[in-house]
Design a protein around this motif. Structure first.
Motif, short mmCIF file in Angstrom:
data_model
loop_
_atom_site.label_atom_id
_atom_site.label_comp_id
_atom_site.label_asym_id
_atom_site.label_seq_id
_atom_site.Cartn_x
_atom_site.Cartn_y
_atom_site.Cartn_z
N SER A 174 0.83 -1.20 0.00
CA SER A 174 0.00 0.00 0.00
C SER A 174 0.87 1.25 0.00
N VAL A 175 0.55 2.17 -0.91
CA VAL A 175 1.22 3.47 -0.95
C VAL A 175 0.43 4.47 -0.12
N GLY A 176 -0.89 4.34 -0.12
CA GLY A 176 -1.74 5.25 0.62
C GLY A 176 -3.10 5.37 -0.04
N LEU A 177 -3.90 6.30 0.41
CA LEU A 177 -5.25 6.51 -0.10
C LEU A 177 -5.29 7.71 -1.03
N MET A 178 -6.12 7.60 -2.05
CA MET A 178 -6.31 8.73 -2.96
C MET A 178 -7.06 9.85 -2.23
N ALA A 179 -6.56 11.07 -2.37
CA ALA A 179 -7.16 12.21 -1.69
C ALA A 179 -8.38 12.71 -2.46
N GLN A 180 -9.24 13.47 -1.78
CA GLN A 180 -10.41 14.03 -2.44
C GLN A 180 -10.02 15.11 -3.44
N ASP A 181 -8.88 15.74 -3.22
CA ASP A 181 -8.40 16.73 -4.19
C ASP A 181 -8.01 16.05 -5.49
N ASP A 182 -7.89 16.83 -6.54
CA ASP A 182 -7.51 16.27 -7.84
C ASP A 182 -6.08 15.76 -7.85
N LEU A 183 -5.26 16.24 -6.92
CA LEU A 183 -3.87 15.79 -6.86
C LEU A 183 -3.59 15.19 -5.50
N THR A 184 -3.21 13.92 -5.50
CA THR A 184 -2.80 13.22 -4.29
C THR A 184 -1.28 13.22 -4.22
N GLN A 185 -0.72 13.62 -3.08
CA GLN A 185 0.72 13.64 -2.89
C GLN A 185 1.04 12.86 -1.61
N ILE A 186 1.81 11.78 -1.77
CA ILE A 186 2.10 10.90 -0.64
C ILE A 186 3.61 10.77 -0.47
N PRO A 187 4.18 11.27 0.62
CA PRO A 187 5.61 11.04 0.89
C PRO A 187 5.87 9.55 1.08
N VAL A 188 6.88 9.04 0.41
CA VAL A 188 7.19 7.61 0.48
C VAL A 188 8.33 7.40 1.46
N PRO A 189 8.17 6.51 2.43
CA PRO A 189 9.25 6.28 3.40
C PRO A 189 10.46 5.64 2.72
N PRO A 190 11.66 5.85 3.28
CA PRO A 190 12.88 5.34 2.63
C PRO A 190 12.84 3.86 2.32
N GLU A 191 12.21 3.06 3.19
CA GLU A 191 12.21 1.61 2.96
C GLU A 191 11.34 1.21 1.76
N MET A 192 10.53 2.14 1.24
CA MET A 192 9.68 1.82 0.10
C MET A 192 10.19 2.38 -1.22
N THR A 193 11.17 3.28 -1.15
CA THR A 193 11.61 3.93 -2.40
C THR A 193 12.20 2.94 -3.39
N ALA A 194 12.81 1.86 -2.88
CA ALA A 194 13.40 0.87 -3.79
C ALA A 194 12.34 0.14 -4.60
N LEU A 195 11.08 0.18 -4.18
CA LEU A 195 10.01 -0.47 -4.94
C LEU A 195 9.63 0.31 -6.19
N MET A 196 9.97 1.59 -6.22
CA MET A 196 9.58 2.45 -7.33
C MET A 196 10.57 2.31 -8.48
N GLN A 197 10.45 1.20 -9.21
CA GLN A 197 11.34 0.87 -10.31
C GLN A 197 10.55 0.83 -11.60
N PRO A 198 11.17 1.12 -12.74
CA PRO A 198 10.49 0.88 -14.02
C PRO A 198 10.03 -0.56 -14.11
N GLY A 199 8.79 -0.77 -14.50
CA GLY A 199 8.24 -2.11 -14.59
C GLY A 199 7.39 -2.50 -13.40
N ALA A 200 7.56 -1.81 -12.26
CA ALA A 200 6.67 -2.06 -11.12
C ALA A 200 5.25 -1.65 -11.50
N MET A 201 4.28 -2.41 -11.00
CA MET A 201 2.89 -2.13 -11.33
C MET A 201 2.27 -1.22 -10.27
N VAL A 202 1.44 -0.29 -10.72
CA VAL A 202 0.64 0.55 -9.84
C VAL A 202 -0.82 0.15 -10.03
#
Length: 231
Positions: A174-202
């Motif tokens: 889980s990355v987090g919940l979509m906000a009611q605003d049109d733009l959701t901004q979620i700070p990602v903790p350091p232990e999760m940044t390695a998951l953000m790779q090309p080819g990872a599915m959202v």
């Protein structure tokens, strides 16, 4: 390719480079390979060579969007009598897209094992039945995951949860919940940044208010797309 270094793995480091590019290594072997690659610059060249070689396999494969009715069928299968996790049922239908994204990921892992050093990643998520048109954006400079809503209304009785699936055999995180605003901004903790790779599915799923309580998508998966690099 690099001079083979003594290793307990069948085929040596060079063979592991091919499996690494294809995303076939288990987590422990992947970690060992990346540690060896940091110590052996020639091994990075093996990764580049294999990535370039595998990329030729998809040169003649045209892109094809799945039909709208596919999502209904997948949702029905996910929550039928078998009760298999819906996110697992989605993956086979996107095998072609995952393979192409994985090849792109393999190219960019050469010399840059952590895209948070400067590689912005994007994914287009479309849920036609619900009218959602979303753009996911991983911004490594601020370590922020963003989701821009260009279409679709925010639900009143549910939450929409955002997930990242780093590999086909990995569980959603889980990355987090979509906000009611049109733009959701979620700070990602350091232990999760390695998951953000090309080819990872959202993925986005419809969940009870406050999000899933199971640690995995418990409601319908509305949309799924691979993170990629764009110029």
């Amino acid at each position: 390719m690099s001079t083979e270094t003594e290793t307990d793995f069948p085929g040596g480091w060079e063979a592991m480079a091919a499996e690494y590019v294809l995303g076939l290594l288990p987590q422990d072997e992947r970690a060992a390979f990346e540690a060896q690659m940091r110590a052996d610059p020639d091994l990075e060249q093996d990764v580049v060579a294999w990535a370039e070689y595998f990329s030729t396999f998809t040169d003649d494969i045209p892109e094809e969007a799945p039909p709208p009715q596919l999502w209904k069928r997948i949702s029905a299968q996910a929550f039928g009598t078998r009760r298999r996790p819906g996110w697992r049922l989605l993956l086979p239908y996107l095998a072609g897209g995952v393979a192409a994204a994985a090849i792109t990921w393999g190219v960019y892992t050469s010399g840059v094992l952590t895209p948070q050093q400067g590689t912005h990643l994007y994914a287009d998520l479309v849920a036609q039945d619900q009218g959602y048109v979303l753009l996911a954006h991983w911004a490594p400079d601020s370590e922020t995951f963003m989701l821009r809503r260009d279409g679709g209304a925010f639900p009143t009785d549910n939450s929409i949860e955002i997930w990242v699936i780093p590999a086909a055999d990995a569980a959603p995180v889980s990355v987090g919940l979509m906000a009611q605003d049109d733009l959701t901004q979620i700070p990602v903790p350091p232990e999760m940044t390695a998951l953000m790779q090309p080819g990872a599915m959202v993925a986005i799923s419809l969940e009870p208010l406050g999000g899933s309580v199971t640690g995995a998508p418990s409601g319908p998966v509305l949309a799924l797309a691979a993170l990629d690099i764009r110029s």
